[in-house]
Write an enzyme that holds these catalytic residues in place. Structure first.
Site, PDB file in Angstrom:
ATOM      1  N   GLY A   2      12.858  11.499  -5.028  1.00  0.00           N
ATOM      2  CA  GLY A   2      12.750  10.800  -6.293  1.00  0.00           C
ATOM      3  C   GLY A   2      12.080   9.450  -6.167  1.00  0.00           C
TER       4      GLY A   2
ATOM      5  CG  HIS B  87       9.569  -8.323  -0.040  1.00  0.00           C
ATOM      6  ND1 HIS B  87       9.232  -8.683   1.243  1.00  0.00           N
ATOM      7  CD2 HIS B  87       9.219  -7.013  -0.165  1.00  0.00           C
ATOM      8  CE1 HIS B  87       8.692  -7.647   1.862  1.00  0.00           C
ATOM      9  NE2 HIS B  87       8.682  -6.636   1.037  1.00  0.00           N
TER      10      HIS B  87
END
Length: 332
Positions: free
Chosen positions: A222, A242
């Protein structure tokens, strides 16, 4: 002796000379050729098809950098650093060096454009954002996956966080399972779920079989921006947040909170921005994320704020190697 301001500026300006020299040595497979017994510039020029004098100068420079040792009379040999440049090294950095020497090196040439416009330099350089570029350039994608597959800090995580009472660990976008395998090796009773896209999972199954962990890992296919596997006791997010905006991080962490077992834990592995004036790789990779995808590294306070907005609460911040941290959160 403290370096003069002039020497400081000069050292900063010539830094890329070293990085490109290491890149060229890696591209030419010099570590492999030296290991095979070709130890002089004459022999190495013959097997690499390069200019002998230029190659000698490169190798002499690399000796000065500590990447190689020896000379043309006694023969050049590898150091622990150049051993890591070999493709078959256990913790090979070859993919990282090639990517940093090619796409990323070109990207940084557009830093001024990035700062002036806010457009990631990678997009300005290659005409596409990074992930679509990798979709269209499979060799670059393979190298990027190679840079993410390992990490010197992977072995640190089970040393600083006790997984012994954890039934199930879910590794989000876990790649070929390098991080998850370290957790499972350290905690024999723990089961793992590796969550990633279908083409990555095929490679992960082979890697986990090689590590003898097939019976302890299940796989879920997924996209983490759409859904997450339910029922995990610990969810690992390694070097993902990040690259995302604050709003996107909050959405992901909310989804993670909903999927998490009631007493479960979220562990974010990232570098953090240190207090002003302190040096850290977090500052360097903050710039790297900006030029690549418009991302950012964050301070501990900023992570605490993201958790708070997501229904989680910062629990602890555990130091790892290479200025990485395991940022631990639980349900608020």
């Amino acid at each position: 002796m403290t370096a003069s301001p002039t020497r400081k500026v000069l050292d900063l300006m010539i830094g890329y000379w070293a990085s490109q020299s290491v890149y060229v040595a890696t591209k030419l497979n010099l570590p492999e050729h030296i290991a095979a017994g070709h130890t002089t510039s004459h022999e190495l020029a013959a097997v690499t098809g390069t200019h002998e004098r230029s190659l000698f100068q490169l190798m002499r420079f690399l000796v000065g950098l500590g990447v190689l040792q020896g000379d043309d009379e006694t023969g050049f040999s590898l150091t622990p650093s150049s051993e890591l440049l070999k493709e078959d090294a256990p913790d090979s950095l070859r993919d990282l060096v090639l990517m940093y020497g090619e796409e990323f090196y070109q990207t940084w040439g557009n830093l001024l454009h990035n700062v002036q416009t806010g457009q990631p330099a990678f997009e300005a350089t290659f005409g596409a954002s990074m992930y679509p570029y990798f979709t269209a350039n499979q060799e670059s994608a393979r190298r990027f996956d190679g840079t993410m597959a390992g990490g010197a800090f992977f072995t640190d995580l089970p040393r600083v966080f006790d997984f012994s009472a954890t039934p199930t660990v879910v590794d989000i976008a876990g790649g070929t399972g390098g991080l998850l395998s370290e957790v499972l090796k350290a905690s024999p009773q723990t089961k793992g779920v590796l969550f990633d896209q279908a083409h990555v999972i095929e490679a992960a199954k082979e890697a986990m079989a090689d590590r003898g962990l097939t019976d302890r890992v299940s796989y879920a296919e997924g996209d983490y921006t759409e859904a997450l596997p339910d029922g995990g006791d610990v969810y690992l997010w390694s070097r993902i947040l990040h690259s995302r905006s604050d709003a996107s991080c909050v959405d992901l962490l909310k989804r993670c909170r909903d999927a998490l077992n009631p007493d479960g834990t979220v562990i974010v592995l990232e570098r953090t921005i240190p207090p002003t004036g302190e040096s850290s790789l977090g500052l360097w990779f903050d710039m790297q994320m900006m030029v690549l995808v418009g991302g950012t590294e964050r301070s501990e306070k900023e992570y605490a704020d993201l958790f708070d907005r997501s229904g989680l609460a910062l629990h602890s911040v555990l130091p790892l190697s290479l200025d990485m941290f395991a940022i631990v959160a639980k349900r608020a």
